[in-house]
Write a protein that holds these residues in place. Sequence first.
Motif, PDB file in Angstrom:
ATOM      1  N   LYS A  55       5.848   4.310 -26.487  1.00 31.18           N
ATOM      2  CA  LYS A  55       6.370   3.759 -25.870  1.00 31.18           C
ATOM      3  C   LYS A  55       7.961   3.093 -24.848  1.00 31.18           C
ATOM      4  O   LYS A  55       7.468   2.200 -24.116  1.00 31.18           O
ATOM      5  CB  LYS A  55       6.467   3.120 -27.107  1.00 31.18           C
ATOM      6  CG  LYS A  55       5.061   2.241 -27.989  1.00 31.18           C
ATOM      7  CD  LYS A  55       5.107   1.729 -29.131  1.00 31.18           C
ATOM      8  CE  LYS A  55       4.318   1.875 -30.144  1.00 31.18           C
ATOM      9  NZ  LYS A  55       4.581   1.141 -31.260  1.00 31.18           N
ATOM     10  N   CYS A  58       6.765   4.974 -21.863  1.00 31.28           N
ATOM     11  CA  CYS A  58       5.409   4.070 -21.228  1.00 31.28           C
ATOM     12  C   CYS A  58       6.294   2.336 -20.813  1.00 31.28           C
ATOM     13  O   CYS A  58       5.467   2.145 -19.710  1.00 31.28           O
ATOM     14  CB  CYS A  58       4.812   3.533 -22.890  1.00 31.28           C
ATOM     15  SG  CYS A  58       3.131   1.981 -21.821  1.00 31.28           S
ATOM     16  N   ALA A  59       7.671   1.864 -21.773  1.00 29.47           N
ATOM     17  CA  ALA A  59       7.950   0.595 -21.147  1.00 29.47           C
ATOM     18  C   ALA A  59       8.504   0.770 -20.076  1.00 29.47           C
ATOM     19  O   ALA A  59       9.027   0.175 -18.680  1.00 29.47           O
ATOM     20  CB  ALA A  59       8.731   0.257 -22.109  1.00 29.47           C
ATOM     21  N   GLN A  62       6.346   1.464 -17.291  1.00 31.55           N
ATOM     22  CA  GLN A  62       5.733  -0.165 -16.686  1.00 31.55           C
ATOM     23  C   GLN A  62       6.675  -0.978 -15.787  1.00 31.55           C
ATOM     24  O   GLN A  62       6.820  -1.411 -14.538  1.00 31.55           O
ATOM     25  CB  GLN A  62       5.382  -0.590 -18.446  1.00 31.55           C
ATOM     26  CG  GLN A  62       4.028  -0.318 -18.969  1.00 31.55           C
ATOM     27  CD  GLN A  62       3.816  -0.809 -19.719  1.00 31.55           C
ATOM     28  OE1 GLN A  62       4.817  -1.996 -20.333  1.00 31.55           O
ATOM     29  NE2 GLN A  62       2.629  -1.037 -20.972  1.00 31.55           N
ATOM     30  N   ASN A  63       7.596  -0.394 -16.017  1.00 31.28           N
ATOM     31  CA  ASN A  63       8.906  -1.321 -15.297  1.00 31.28           C
ATOM     32  C   ASN A  63       9.087  -0.349 -13.817  1.00 31.28           C
ATOM     33  O   ASN A  63       8.799  -1.303 -13.487  1.00 31.28           O
ATOM     34  CB  ASN A  63      10.907  -1.254 -16.036  1.00 31.28           C
ATOM     35  CG  ASN A  63      10.252  -2.314 -17.369  1.00 31.28           C
ATOM     36  OD1 ASN A  63      10.054  -3.605 -17.261  1.00 31.28           O
ATOM     37  ND2 ASN A  63      11.378  -1.476 -18.095  1.00 31.28           N
ATOM     38  N   ILE A  65       6.160   1.001 -13.005  1.00 28.52           N
ATOM     39  CA  ILE A  65       5.737   1.035 -12.300  1.00 28.52           C
ATOM     40  C   ILE A  65       5.241  -0.615 -11.260  1.00 28.52           C
ATOM     41  O   ILE A  65       5.486  -1.018  -9.844  1.00 28.52           O
ATOM     42  CB  ILE A  65       4.205   1.181 -12.828  1.00 28.52           C
ATOM     43  CG1 ILE A  65       3.805   2.151 -13.239  1.00 28.52           C
ATOM     44  CG2 ILE A  65       3.084   0.112 -12.574  1.00 28.52           C
ATOM     45  CD1 ILE A  65       2.713   2.086 -14.111  1.00 28.52           C
ATOM     46  N   LYS A  66       6.442  -2.055 -12.009  1.00 28.49           N
ATOM     47  CA  LYS A  66       6.180  -3.044 -12.161  1.00 28.49           C
ATOM     48  C   LYS A  66       7.542  -3.129 -10.227  1.00 28.49           C
ATOM     49  O   LYS A  66       6.808  -4.286  -9.760  1.00 28.49           O
ATOM     50  CB  LYS A  66       7.245  -3.766 -13.223  1.00 28.49           C
ATOM     51  CG  LYS A  66       6.137  -4.302 -13.814  1.00 28.49           C
ATOM     52  CD  LYS A  66       6.323  -5.234 -14.773  1.00 28.49           C
ATOM     53  CE  LYS A  66       6.245  -5.255 -15.804  1.00 28.49           C
ATOM     54  NZ  LYS A  66       6.608  -6.526 -17.276  1.00 28.49           N
ATOM     55  N   GLN A  69       5.480  -1.747  -7.454  1.00 30.25           N
ATOM     56  CA  GLN A  69       4.087  -3.141  -7.151  1.00 30.25           C
ATOM     57  C   GLN A  69       5.609  -3.769  -6.271  1.00 30.25           C
ATOM     58  O   GLN A  69       4.504  -4.005  -5.304  1.00 30.25           O
ATOM     59  CB  GLN A  69       3.805  -3.678  -7.966  1.00 30.25           C
ATOM     60  CG  GLN A  69       2.744  -2.356  -8.906  1.00 30.25           C
ATOM     61  CD  GLN A  69       2.124  -3.313 -10.170  1.00 30.25           C
ATOM     62  OE1 GLN A  69       2.564  -4.528 -10.472  1.00 30.25           O
ATOM     63  NE2 GLN A  69       1.068  -3.422 -10.776  1.00 30.25           N
TER      64      GLN A  69
END
Length: 247
Positions: A55, A58-59, A62-63, A65-66, A69
């Motif tokens: 997790k 993953c967080a 995700q950060n 990935i953000k 992005q």
Amino acid sequence: MKKISPVNLDKLLEDFSHIEMKISELHGKSNLLTLQLDKTNRLLKMSQSEEEAAKEECAVLQNVIKGLQQTIENQCNLRDENEKLKSTVCILEEKLKIHEQEHKNTVERLLKEIETKEEEHKLEQRQFHCDMNKKIETSEEEHKQLMERKELEILELTSQLKAQEKQKENEIIKLQIEFHAKLLKLQSKAPKPSPNPTPSPQNIFRRKLQHLQEEKNKEIEFLRNTIKDLEHRLRTSQDSHLKRREF
């Protein structure tokens, strides 16, 4: 009373043995299940830890990935802005070329105007020098004529002074001669001196002669002052004329 039936001990022992075996099997299975449960709990805890780590990862991902992005979006925005800047730079370069050409044309026009002004200034200078030379020549001629007139006036006044001096001298000599003649005549005819003093003819003639001499001296002094003034004016005019020529 109830009648007690006979017990088959062998059967009972066999059953008891069989039950003990079952109990032992159950204990074995229970221990095995306990071990499996501990192992499962450990695996569950490991799985939970891995899940938490997953997790967290993953967080993080995700950060990331953000962030990627956002970076991609920024890159896109930068690409668009870069394109706009390129377009702006092209426009500014075209304007700069136009301004440079206009500046070049302005400089060439100003240089031509400066050359024209310099030529006009040279012509004006030559004309000014010609005019000044003409004025100087005219002034020199006028000054020369003025000097000649002044010199003539000085010569004329000097001649008049000499003539007047000569005339006065002649008049004085004539008066002296007349005075001496009358004095001799009066001395030969003079009566004896009377007690009442009266002015004698000798004193009268002497006074007249002295008055004439004073008048003559005044006129001579006036003419001399006039000549000095004319000479001073002449020198002043010459000095100013020399200064103008030096200028």
